[in-house]
Scaffold this motif. Structure first.
Motif, PDB file in Angstrom:
ATOM      1  N   ALA A 148       0.860  -1.205   0.072  1.00  0.00           N
ATOM      2  CA  ALA A 148       0.094  -0.147  -0.013  1.00  0.00           C
ATOM      3  C   ALA A 148       0.873   1.257   0.072  1.00  0.00           C
ATOM      4  O   ALA A 148       1.968   1.343   0.691  1.00  0.00           O
ATOM      5  N   PRO A 149       0.495   2.344  -0.677  1.00  0.00           N
ATOM      6  CA  PRO A 149       1.235   3.396  -0.827  1.00  0.00           C
ATOM      7  C   PRO A 149       1.624   4.137   0.722  1.00  0.00           C
ATOM      8  O   PRO A 149       2.901   4.529   0.736  1.00  0.00           O
ATOM      9  N   GLN A 150       0.865   3.895   1.422  1.00  0.00           N
ATOM     10  CA  GLN A 150       0.996   4.402   2.820  1.00  0.00           C
ATOM     11  C   GLN A 150       1.965   3.956   3.498  1.00  0.00           C
ATOM     12  O   GLN A 150       2.602   4.418   4.787  1.00  0.00           O
ATOM     13  N   ARG A 161       7.636   8.040  -7.836  1.00  0.00           N
ATOM     14  CA  ARG A 161       6.392   8.359  -8.503  1.00  0.00           C
ATOM     15  C   ARG A 161       6.746   9.115  -9.589  1.00  0.00           C
ATOM     16  O   ARG A 161       6.106   8.880 -10.607  1.00  0.00           O
ATOM     17  N   SER A 166       1.273   6.866 -15.857  1.00  0.00           N
ATOM     18  CA  SER A 166      -0.165   7.005 -15.521  1.00  0.00           C
ATOM     19  C   SER A 166      -0.648   5.761 -14.712  1.00  0.00           C
ATOM     20  O   SER A 166      -2.077   5.445 -14.654  1.00  0.00           O
ATOM     21  N   PRO A 168      -1.608   3.731 -11.350  1.00  0.00           N
ATOM     22  CA  PRO A 168      -2.121   4.336 -10.184  1.00  0.00           C
ATOM     23  C   PRO A 168      -1.536   4.199  -9.067  1.00  0.00           C
ATOM     24  O   PRO A 168      -1.624   3.519  -7.861  1.00  0.00           O
ATOM     25  N   ASP A 170      -0.375   6.097  -6.481  1.00  0.00           N
ATOM     26  CA  ASP A 170      -0.586   6.895  -5.269  1.00  0.00           C
ATOM     27  C   ASP A 170      -1.791   6.093  -4.682  1.00  0.00           C
ATOM     28  O   ASP A 170      -2.363   6.526  -3.658  1.00  0.00           O
ATOM     29  N   ASP A 171      -2.698   5.280  -5.388  1.00  0.00           N
ATOM     30  CA  ASP A 171      -3.815   4.822  -5.109  1.00  0.00           C
ATOM     31  C   ASP A 171      -3.862   3.380  -4.649  1.00  0.00           C
ATOM     32  O   ASP A 171      -4.763   3.270  -3.457  1.00  0.00           O
ATOM     33  N   ARG A 172      -3.040   2.802  -4.835  1.00  0.00           N
ATOM     34  CA  ARG A 172      -3.241   1.321  -4.316  1.00  0.00           C
ATOM     35  C   ARG A 172      -1.874   0.679  -4.561  1.00  0.00           C
ATOM     36  O   ARG A 172      -0.909   1.131  -5.353  1.00  0.00           O
TER      37      ARG A 172
END
Ligand SMILES: [Zn+2]
Length: 336
Positions: A148-150, A161, A166, A168, A170-172
């Motif tokens: 997970a990004p966090q 990053r 394109s 995803p 930052d999202d998952r």
């Protein structure tokens, strides 16, 4: 994307073409098979690896069965080159097996199969990774981006990053296929820069599970008389990204010294990391080694340059059945 039935027909046609080509050879031919990791279907490393790097033990066994049924002679790559140079008779269809990078699983899963078939192989080693728990940068990247990004270390997350395009990012967590895209984007950089960036995070680079061969395994493999080793640079630096001639030279030339110091025989063959070649790199290779493997697909004949050996890189995706294996060979021979 081809529709599934159409793809099946295409594979069948290509596989017949590949089979026909190997059955109707006009001159002594050497087919070099390349593998990276040999991992069982339930290996935990499969989730942390690029699909193009993995073949199962069953896939390797399938290929050895297939070539044996074609009447091929399994040869040591250096022996075949020596015989060619001496003008000795060569088998009509010779098959040499190569493994790139020196993964520990080559010892655990490939070595027993090679012994059962009495098939020689050459393993191309990255000398500074042997006897360590170091992790190549693509595998480090996979580890970071498939969580997970966090949970990713901040500095690495922000740096990666820039190369995510394109995706995803930052999202998952990214899938392995998406991680593959990011890895390809990173290849615009030199390996040293990538490693330095990843090393800014303490958890990278080292891990508790060793994934690369160690000296004891190398010596056991060498003592079998079946396995020889070749050089794959000191740190798996792609040669076309090395501007400094002394680094370039060290990666190519000193790798031979490192490996010979291990007592695993003379190191006479080289393999280009990622298949990337430069004129200066080629000169160092020619001064130091008797031959070199590329990542170009194709077969080799008597007048093939020993420094431009063509190979077929196999993984489960392009070789897990006889039909797929022949189809991979057929496609490259038709397109050549
Ligand atoms: Zn490699």
């Amino acid at each position: 994307m081809l529709k599934k039935p159409l793809k099946g027909v295409l594979h069948s046609l290509l596989s017949v073409a590949g089979w026909l080509k190997l059955k109707t050879l006009q001159q002594p031919t050497l087919v070099i098979l390349t593998y990276h990791r040999i991992l069982p279907m339930d290996s935990k490393f499969r989730d942390q690896e690029q699909p193009g790097m993995i073949a199962s033990p069953e896939t390797l066994q399938c290929h050895l069965d297939l070539f044996r049924s074609l009447g091929a002679s399994f040869v040591d790559l250096q022996d075949w080159l020596d015989r060619k140079l001496a003008g000795s008779q060569l088998p009509k269809l010779a098959v040499a097996i190569t493994f790139d990078d020196g993964w520990q699983d080559n010892y655990t899963y490939a070595f027993p199969i090679l012994k059962a078939f009495e098939a020689p192989a050459t393993v191309f080693l990255v000398s500074k990774y042997l006897d360590t728990n170091r992790v190549f940068w693509p595998e480090q990247v996979i580890r970071y981006v498939t969580i997970a990004p966090q949970q990713r270390p901040q500095a690495v997350h922000e740096w990666l990053r820039n190369y995510a395009g394109s995706l995803p990012f930052d999202d998952r967590p990214l899938t392995i296929e998406e991680a593959d895209v990011l890895i390809a984007n990173l290849k615009t950089l030199d390996d040293q820069t990538i490693l330095e960036q990843l090393d800014r995070s303490k958890v990278s680079g080292e891990e508790s599970v060793r994934q690369i061969l160690n000296s004891e395994e190398l010596i056991e493999m060498y003592s079998s008389g079946l396995i020889r080793f070749g050089a794959h640079t000191r740190q798996h630096f792609r040669l076309n990204r090395l501007a400094d001639p002394s680094t370039l030279r060290n990666e190519i030339v000193l790798c031979k010294d490192d490996l010979e110091a291990l007592g695993v025989g003379k190191i006479s063959l080289f393999c280009y990391p990622n298949g990337d070649i430069t004129d200066q790199g080629e000169r160092f290779v020619a001064e130091t080694y008797l031959g070199a493997c590329t990542t170009t697909n194709g077969i080799n004949v008597a007048d093939t340059s020993p420094y431009n050996l063509k190979r077929f890189n196999f993984h489960d995706g392009n070789g897990k059945s006889r039909r797929l294996c022949f189809s991979t060979i057929g496609r490259s021979l038709i397109l050549a």
